[in-house]
Every structure is written in C-alpha cells, then in structure tokens.
Design a protein around this motif. Structure first.
Motif, PDB file in Angstrom:
ATOM      1  N   PHE A 148       0.876  -1.171   0.000  1.00 56.26           N
ATOM      2  CA  PHE A 148       0.000   0.000   0.000  1.00 56.26           C
ATOM      3  C   PHE A 148       0.912   1.219   0.000  1.00 56.26           C
ATOM      4  O   PHE A 148       1.784   1.322   0.887  1.00 56.26           O
TER       5      PHE A 148
ATOM      6  N   ALA B 223       2.628  -4.260   3.157  1.00 53.73           N
ATOM      7  CA  ALA B 223       1.765  -4.657   4.286  1.00 53.73           C
ATOM      8  C   ALA B 223       1.939  -6.155   4.526  1.00 53.73           C
ATOM      9  O   ALA B 223       1.824  -6.632   5.654  1.00 53.73           O
TER      10      ALA B 223
ATOM     11  N   SER C 110      -1.149  -4.645  16.188  1.00 54.47           N
ATOM     12  CA  SER C 110      -1.920  -3.822  15.260  1.00 54.47           C
ATOM     13  C   SER C 110      -1.047  -3.354  14.091  1.00 54.47           C
ATOM     14  O   SER C 110       0.095  -2.935  14.299  1.00 54.47           O
ATOM     15  N   GLY C 111      -1.583  -3.490  12.883  1.00 57.82           N
ATOM     16  CA  GLY C 111      -0.873  -2.995  11.705  1.00 57.82           C
ATOM     17  C   GLY C 111       0.158  -3.960  11.138  1.00 57.82           C
ATOM     18  O   GLY C 111       0.872  -3.623  10.189  1.00 57.82           O
ATOM     19  N   CYS C 112       0.243  -5.198  11.652  1.00 56.33           N
ATOM     20  CA  CYS C 112       1.292  -6.126  11.180  1.00 56.33           C
ATOM     21  C   CYS C 112       0.909  -6.820   9.876  1.00 56.33           C
ATOM     22  O   CYS C 112       1.741  -7.500   9.282  1.00 56.33           O
ATOM     23  N   GLY C 113      -0.357  -6.678   9.435  1.00 59.34           N
ATOM     24  CA  GLY C 113      -0.738  -7.250   8.141  1.00 59.34           C
ATOM     25  C   GLY C 113      -1.706  -8.418   8.213  1.00 59.34           C
ATOM     26  O   GLY C 113      -2.003  -9.048   7.196  1.00 59.34           O
ATOM     27  N   LYS C 114      -2.272  -8.673   9.392  1.00 58.70           N
ATOM     28  CA  LYS C 114      -3.165  -9.834   9.572  1.00 58.70           C
ATOM     29  C   LYS C 114      -4.405  -9.732   8.681  1.00 58.70           C
ATOM     30  O   LYS C 114      -4.727 -10.654   7.926  1.00 58.70           O
ATOM     31  N   THR C 115      -5.091  -8.593   8.786  1.00 53.83           N
ATOM     32  CA  THR C 115      -6.335  -8.433   8.029  1.00 53.83           C
ATOM     33  C   THR C 115      -6.054  -8.447   6.532  1.00 53.83           C
ATOM     34  O   THR C 115      -6.846  -8.975   5.746  1.00 53.83           O
ATOM     35  N   THR C 116      -4.922  -7.877   6.138  1.00 52.87           N
ATOM     36  CA  THR C 116      -4.587  -7.863   4.715  1.00 52.87           C
ATOM     37  C   THR C 116      -4.455  -9.297   4.194  1.00 52.87           C
ATOM     38  O   THR C 116      -4.943  -9.611   3.094  1.00 52.87           O
TER      39      THR C 116
END
Ligand code: ATP
Length: 381
Positions: A29, A34, A54-60
């Motif tokens: 991104f 990500a 938070s922000g480590c790329g799990k949801t991505t």
C-alpha cells in the motif's frame, strides 16, 4: 468455560490436504509492504489463527485469501487451485467480520437465508439449511427477531450461521469476538471451538488476543511487520519461541542477551554483559559459534524464589525484592539481582504472608525452561 490450550491440542496429520497455500506473497500500500514474502500452509479442517500487533498485516492476509484485495506478487492456492483470476464471490470461502454486517431490515431467519435465495436454491433446500444453521448456533427460538433486538453475542451467532449456511470450505474470521465483553467472549470462544470441531470446516481467524489464539487454535502464525515470525501449535509458540519477538509478544518473558561461552549437545552456556553465567536450551536447527551474541528467554512463571540459598549448581542468583504485586491467585515479584538485572517472577499465591520489599532473596530456574534464541527486540543486559 473456555478450553485451555492443552485441552484443545489436536494433531491435524501432516498428510492432511492443504486448503489454503500462500507462496511468497507480497501486498503493497503506497509502496509500503503490508505483507512481505509470506509463506503459509493451512490444512483441511484446521483451526488456524493469525496473531500479531496492530498494523502487522493480519487483516490484509485475510482479505487476500477472501479475494477482496489482489496479490502484488506470489501465489495463492485454495484447495490446490490458483486463485489469481477467481473473484471473491466464486471462492469457496465466507468471512465473518467483527462488525457482524447483518441486514437490519431482515429478521434472523431472512438474514441467514439471504445468500441461499440469491443462489436460487429451492425453498425446501433453503428451509432445511437455515433450520440446521440456526440449531448449530442455538438461535432457533429467536428466528423472527430483528438484529436491533439481539445482544452482541446473538448477533455474532447469526453472522456465523449466515456464513456457515453456504457450506464454505474455509471460513475466515476477522476479530470475530472483538466487540463482545469479556464474559460473553469466553462463552463464544467455547461455542466457536465446538462448532468448528463438529463441522470440520477450516477456520482462519485473525486476532490480536493471544489468549484467544492459544486456547482455540490447532496452529498459530505469529506476524510482525508484514512477515511471519513463527508458525506452530499453541504450546510450541509459547514454550519454544523461535524469535525474541515471539517470546516477548506471546505472554510475558524475561530476556537477557549475552555471549556463547560453551556450546554442547542440547545446551549452551551464555555470559551476560553484567556477568551472569546462564545455561540454556540450545536453539534447534541454528548454526552457532562461540562468542556469538544470543538472547535468553525465561518465562516469569518458570522462575522460583526462596528466602534461603538453594543448593544448586547453576542458574541460581542472589538479589532483593523491589516490588511485590498481589494478584489474588498469583503474586508478581520484581527482583533486582546483585549485578543490577531486574527479573520478573510470577508464582502461585502460596507464600502465606508476603515478603517485604528489599528482602534479600534467591531466584533460580531450570536450564530446560530457559531458551537461547536469535537476537532482535528489547533485552536486559
Ligand atoms: P489491526 O490489528 O489493527 O487490524 P492488522 O494487523 O490487521 O492490524 P492490516 O489492516 O493488515 O493490519 O494493515 C497492515 C498495514 O497496511 C498497516 O500499516 C495499514 O495501515 C496498511 N493498510 C491496510 N489496508 C490499507 C489500505 N487499504 N490502504 C493503505 N494502507 C493500508
């Protein structure tokens, strides 16, 4: 009651076919990665969690698997098929979001039936499947209610039923219990685990709640800054962290750094900068050299304390109590060793009256509970 990791440990056989495979996957991104070269295998019927800050790329990663985002590089296979040209709606996958995403103008039954009706299934088939799904999530008696008249836990059950009614091969769960209060969360964790085991559907859950991941998962991937740090069973991740990040992120730990002074079969001896000589378990599959700097990790609950000097040949040190924190079932002690290092200790509350601050004290731990691991992140001296 929520199950413990030990109760939950199943062994999904290694020869079990893979449902999801990621091969050297990248997602950027604004030129920032990500997801950074991720390899992942999720076996059929597995409860697999992706855990990380938070922000480590799990949801991505979840969105790439679901098809809501495109890979920038690498390969994604679901049940052996490349997903490069397969749009989200054609993948054998459903997603449950933290926000439930229910249709407020439809009652419970119609929410669950919605997707099946779109597929133009017969009324008989729809009624059968919705009825089964409602029983599965124990919402049969509330089939006519609208979402606004349901509790958070009930809404989450409907969201789960709505995803499962499509009989996906893989169910993705993005912080599914994140919006629930602690008590309900524990109850739903147990339900989620039972449903997954009864159905045998592959679950991939994203969470930043380590207790949830440890108690529910067959295996966990720990992520940091777009990369996978370690994949393993809950006990492998907790008892045998392979990186300092994993040791530090999962539960609490004491980290010391020092130079290797002896390398033996199974064990190493390390001299810290402050002069402690510590014996620890040798890291597996890692080439080692004398004088190489490594980290040592020992969990607070593995450290013993005593007012009297125990007769032990190693890993036993003198210090004084800096802080005593009463936690009910346990007591948290902070001990400063004579060379200045602070050690965090967690012991069951069996001492009777608690010792005062500044009391001279001895601490020790078994070499089997102390791991030498590769060096990154924060450490004591
Ligand atoms: P959290 O636990 O907070 O949900 P996460 O581990 O799920 O975090 P991601 O949502 O995957 O993290 O985000 C990974 C990185 O990618 C973050 O730096 C985030 O800001 C960035 N990111 C994610 N989606 C987008 C987007 N659509 N546009 C720009 N940046 C994005």
């Amino acid at each position: 009651m929520a199950q413990t990791a030990m109760q939950n440990q199943r062994s999904i056989p290694n020869f079990q076919p893979l449902d999801v495979e990621l091969r050297n996957v990248f997602k950027f991104f604004n030129q920032e990665p990500a997801v950074h070269g991720v390899d992942l295998d999720v076996k059929q019927g597995e409860f697999f969690s992706i855990l990380g800050p938070s922000g480590c790329g799990k949801t991505t990663i979840l969105r790439l698997i679901a098809g809501f985002e495109r890979l920038d590089a690498g390969k994604l296979l679901i049940q052996g098929q490349s997903m490069t040209d397969v749009p989200a709606y054609k993948r054998p996958i459903n997603t449950v979001f933290q926000s439930y995403a229910l249709f407020n103008h439809l009652n419970v039954w119609d929410n669950i039936a919605f997707g099946l009706r779109l597929q133009k299934l017969s009324k008989l088939e729809v009624d059968g499947r919705v009825g089964d799904a409602l029983k599965l999530v124990k919402m049969d008696s509330l089939r006519s209610r609208f979402p606004s008249h349901l509790s958070g836990g009930q809404q989450q059950r409907v969201a789960l039923a709505r995803a499962l009614v499509n009989r996906p091969a893989v169910l993705l769960l993005d912080e599914p219990l994140g919006a629930l209060d602690l008590k309900l969360r524990k109850e739903m964790q147990c339900e989620l685990s039972n449903i997954q085991k009864n159905l045998g559907v592959t679950f991939i859950m994203v969470t930043h709640d380590q207790q949830e991941a440890l108690s529910l998962s067959d295996r966990i991937a720990v992520m940091n800054q777009g990369k996978i740090e370690q994949v393993g069973t809950p006990s492998e991740i907790y008892e045998r962290p392979q990186t300092s990040f994993v040791a530090d992120f999962i539960g609490d730990t004491n980290l010391f750094s020092g130079e290797l002074t002896t390398i033996d079969i199974g064990y190493v001896k390390v001299l810290t900068k402050s002069g402690l000589s510590i014996i620890a378990v040798r890291p597996e599959d890692t080439p080692l050299e004398l004088l190489q700097v490594v980290n040592l990790s020992v969990r607070p609950e593995k450290i013993q304390i005593s007012l009297y000097q125990p007769n032990l040949p190693h890993n036993c040190f003198e210090g004084r109590l800096i802080n005593v924190m009463y936690l009910g079932t346990h007591v948290n002690y902070l001990v400063e060793l004579t060379n200045g290092i602070s050690v965090n200790i967690l012991q069951p509350n069996t001492f009777g009256s608690l010792p005062d601050r500044n009391t001279p004290i001895y601490v020790w731990w078994s070499e089997n509970d102390c791991l030498a691991i590769s060096q990154t992140s924060r450490v004591n001296q």
